[in-house]
Every structure is written in C-alpha cells, then in structure tokens.
Design an enzyme around this catalytic site. Structure first.
Site, mmCIF file in Angstrom:
data_model
loop_
_atom_site.group_PDB
_atom_site.id
_atom_site.type_symbol
_atom_site.label_atom_id
_atom_site.label_comp_id
_atom_site.label_asym_id
_atom_site.label_seq_id
_atom_site.Cartn_x
_atom_site.Cartn_y
_atom_site.Cartn_z
ATOM 1 C CE1 TYR A 144 -56.878 10.612 26.142
ATOM 2 C CE2 TYR A 144 -55.543 12.510 25.551
ATOM 3 C CZ TYR A 144 -55.938 11.561 26.465
ATOM 4 O OH TYR A 144 -55.381 11.564 27.735
ATOM 5 C CG ASP A 239 -60.184 18.710 22.103
ATOM 6 O OD1 ASP A 239 -59.316 19.597 22.182
ATOM 7 O OD2 ASP A 239 -60.052 17.577 22.615
ATOM 8 C CE LYS A 267 -51.877 18.047 22.626
ATOM 9 N NZ LYS A 267 -51.031 17.041 23.240
#
Ligand SMILES: Cc1ncc(COP(=O)(O)O)c(C=O)c1O
Length: 428
Positions: A144, A239, A267
């Site tokens: 994702y 990522d 994050k």
C-alpha cells in the site's frame, strides 16, 4: 467493557461522515462491533470516550514510536503555535529538519516535505516518471502506497480489508501504467521488465511490507531489485512511510545496506502531525519545481507545527542510541510470549517480526507475499481481536495490518498483553 458512548458517537458520526470515519479501517467493518472513539492518549495507552483504557498497539498506525503525547513533541508544538500556525512562506525550521533528515538517512541529498504518505508516494512516482521520461511503474500486490490512483491496484491495508484492492474511480488509462509483481518474487519482476522493455520508470516497494501484515523481505529480494533497476535503467523507490526512522534511524536502506533512488516518508517523521516527505540525490531532486520541470506543491507543506513535531521526534531518535535496541528487545519478548501461548493451545499461526513491527497471522504456512497473507483465518482473527479489545488491548481491526511497538510500552504492559493472549488462545 462498555462502549456506550462510542456507540452513540458512531451513530451520530454516520449521519455526517461517510461510514462515520475519515479513514476506512477505523470503522471496524472487517471485525464487526463499534469503533472505539478516542478521547486522549498518553505513553503506551489510549483512553476512549467511555473511560476505558487500552494498551495501544496501533499507535496512530505508526507515528507514535516514542509513545503518545511524548513531552518534547507536545512542548515543541505548543511553543510553535504561539508564534503562528502557518505562513505559506519558507521558515528556518524547514531547513533545520531537512538537514537533520538528510544527515540521518543514507543516499539522500535533498528532501521535500508534504502532508501525508500518500502525497509523498504520489509525488515520488511523478518525479521518477519526469526524470526517466517513462510512464509505467511496477508495484507489488498487497503493498500500500496511499490512496492516489496509480496505487489502488491490488493495494493492501484498508483497500484489501474491504475487498476493494482495485477501486472504482481509477481510470483504465491510469491502471494500465501500474504493473503488478509478487512480493519476494524476483522472477515476477523480471517478467514484467522483459515484457515492457524500456517503458518502466520505477519500481516502488515497501522494503519491509506492513500492509498485508508484516512481511520482511526474503534474503536477496531487495538486492535483486537493486540489480534489476541498475541493469534496466529503472529507479528504485523505497516506500519507507512505515519503516523510515522506525527500523533504523536511516530506515531499511540503513538496516539492509541497500540504496534506493527515491525514498518516501510519513508517520514517524511527523511525530503524529500530518507530514510526509520524499527524498533523493541532487540530480533527481533538482528535477522538481521550482528548480526543474516536475511540478509539486502544497499550501500547508512544511507547516511550522508539523515541522516542530517532526524535528523533536527525529532529534530524539538521533540522540537516543539505545532506542532501536530497546524496541527490538520488547518486540522479541512479545513475539515469544504470544507464540508460546498460541503453541500451548495448538492454534495455527505464523508470527512475522522485524524490529518494532510484528504481526500475528492465523495461517500455518509462512506468510511471504499477498497470496499467503490472504490464507489467514479471518474468523479466528475476529475472535482474537475482540478478545484483546475486551481485555483492554487495542490491536488493528484487520488481519492485514502490522502492530507497532512503542518505546513507551513497559514489560508489565507486554506481560498483560501475553496474559490476554493466553486466555483467548483457549477459546480459539
Ligand atoms: C507504506 C505506506 N505508504 C504510504 C501510506 C500512506 O500514508 P498516509 O496514510 O499518510 O497517506 C501508508 C499508510 O499507511 C503506508 O503504510
């Protein structure tokens, strides 16, 4: 436990917010029941609107590496807010956090700050396409990279939880430029490269996957991707939205000693405020506007409150030399405790762990890619999830998510968690 107020708030929210939530997995649809409405959080705990306390293994889906309401972050935000919350002008603070990030992460010269991990990944592939003058990208099933169109093709996380890994609304024109490979399977990547000779701009990968549960890269997988990219003139995008500043201060690039061409962050880099970033070496980053032709912008990018939170977070990670080791030890301890409890009760499971990321798959066979991740027993997971919740332990409401361990967790918290698993395992 009682969830009366959460239940009432959820009903009210559903009238004005689609599904009652602003991000789908929060709705508990995959596990049933009422989503918990958070009221406050501190250290390892989150407190809900009914006054229940939970040991938190979601931690805002990753950012709270050092626990909730970490004082240096909170104080930095309060101080900054008094001086104005947004300017739309450059600030010294942005350069300070950029310098620190560049010093912590290998193989990057420049970094651009955005507002989310989605924006970071979306911008990274635009940059890769602009730089290489090629259109196609390869992504891996179950990974994702946020909700931008190019990535909602066999996506993990909430997309797979709700059975819509390919979202309506993504045009066929966009979808045809996203090619799908299998995680931990270099042959599948090579086949795509051969079939799309000289058309692939980038391979984007979670270097440790976290959105089909936690799946570490097999030996040689990341090295193999690096070699394929070098041979075929393709950019390798890591990522590291989940893994950056978490698995090592320099992320998986440092942990595994593999260089990516572009790295995406989110994050942890924002300390719990909305921040994402992407970074690379000079020759690639100089392709970005205003230096170069690839456009990317943001009204609130580099927001002073977000940068202050991120800076306080990164400074702590940079200076606390024992942090990664403590996180690792706590996660190992939890792993052993959970594995012992499940084994004692003959519950089929596989636990994947790396650093402070861990997930419990209710599957007997090794979980190494999307296909094996989907073989987990979802009914068992649901019982497990609700058993944990009722014992004051908050794990992600989906079998396709990772647990995030924070430094705020004490061994007493871990023991409490293991005791809960021991009790629930008898019912599984
Ligand atoms: C690896 C990865 N990339 C990108 C994203 C998207 O980040 P955001 O939710 O901040 O847009 C996520 C979110 O969970 C993620 O785990």
């Amino acid at each position: 436990m009682l969830y009366q107020r959460s239940s009432a708030l959820f009903k009210e929210a559903q009238n004005v917010i689609p599904g009652g939530v602003n991000s789908p997995v929060r709705a508990f649809k995959a596990v049933g029941g009422t989503p918990i409405f958070a009221k406050s959080a501190e250290g390892a705990y989150v407190f809900d609107e009914d006054g229940n306390r939970f040991i938190d293994y979601i931690n805002s889906w990753g950012p709270m590496l050092l626990g909730h309401a970490f004082p240096p972050v909170v104080n930095a935000v309060i101080e900054k807010a008094k001086a104005g919350t947004s300017f739309g002008m450059p600030t010294a603070l942005e350069t300070e956090i950029a310098q620190l990030a560049v010093s912590m992460v290998p193989n990057i010269d420049k970094i651009r700050f955005v507002n989310s991990g989605t924006e970071a990944c979306m911008s990274a592939i635009r940059l890769a396409r602009g730089y290489t003058k090629k259109d196609k990208i390869i992504k891996f099933a179950g990974c994702y990279h946020g909700h931008s169109d190019s990535f909602l093709i066999a996506a993990g996380s909430g997309a797979v939880t709700f059975g819509t890994p390919n979202s309506p609304g993504v045009t066929q024109g966009t979808a045809k430029d996203t090619l799908l490979a299998k995680y931990n399977n270099l042959d599948s990547v090579e086949e795509l490269i051969t079939a799309n000779d000289n058309e692939i701009a980038a391979i984007i990968v979670e270097p440790v996957a976290g959105n089909m549960g936690c799946i570490p890269p097999a030996d040689g997988f990341l090295e193999g991707l690096r070699n394929l990219c070098d041979t075929h003139n393709i950019l390798l995008i890591f990522d590291e939205v989940m893994t950056g500043f978490r698995l090592a201060k320099g992320g998986v690039q440092e942990l595994k000693g593999i260089a990516a061409d572009i790295v995406c962050f989110g994050k942890v880099i924002g300390g719990g405020l909305p921040v994402g970033a992407f970074a690379s070496r000079n020759e690639i980053m100089n392709y970005l506007a205003p230096e170069g032709p690839v456009y990317q912008a943001g009204t609130l990018s580099g927001n002073p409150l977000a940068m202050a939170a991120g800076l306080a977070m990164l400074k702590t990670i940079q200076t606390d030399k024992g942090l990664m080791n403590r996180l690792d030890e706590k996660t190992k301890y939890l792993h052993k405790g959970i594995a012992d409890a499940l084994n004692k009760n003959n519950v089929d499971h596989t636990i994947n762990r790396i650093g402070s990321m861990i997930s419990v798959h209710f599957a007997k066979e090794p979980v190494v890619d999307f296909e094996s991740a989907t073989k987990g027993n979802n009914e068992t997971f649901k019982i497990f999830f609700h058993g944990m919740l009722d014992r004051g332990i908050y794990i992600a409401p989906s079998a396709f998510e990772t647990w995030f361990i924070t430094d705020a967790l004490s061994y007493q918290d871990l023991n409490e968690t293991i005791t809960a698993v021991e009790e629930i395992a008898k019912e599984l």
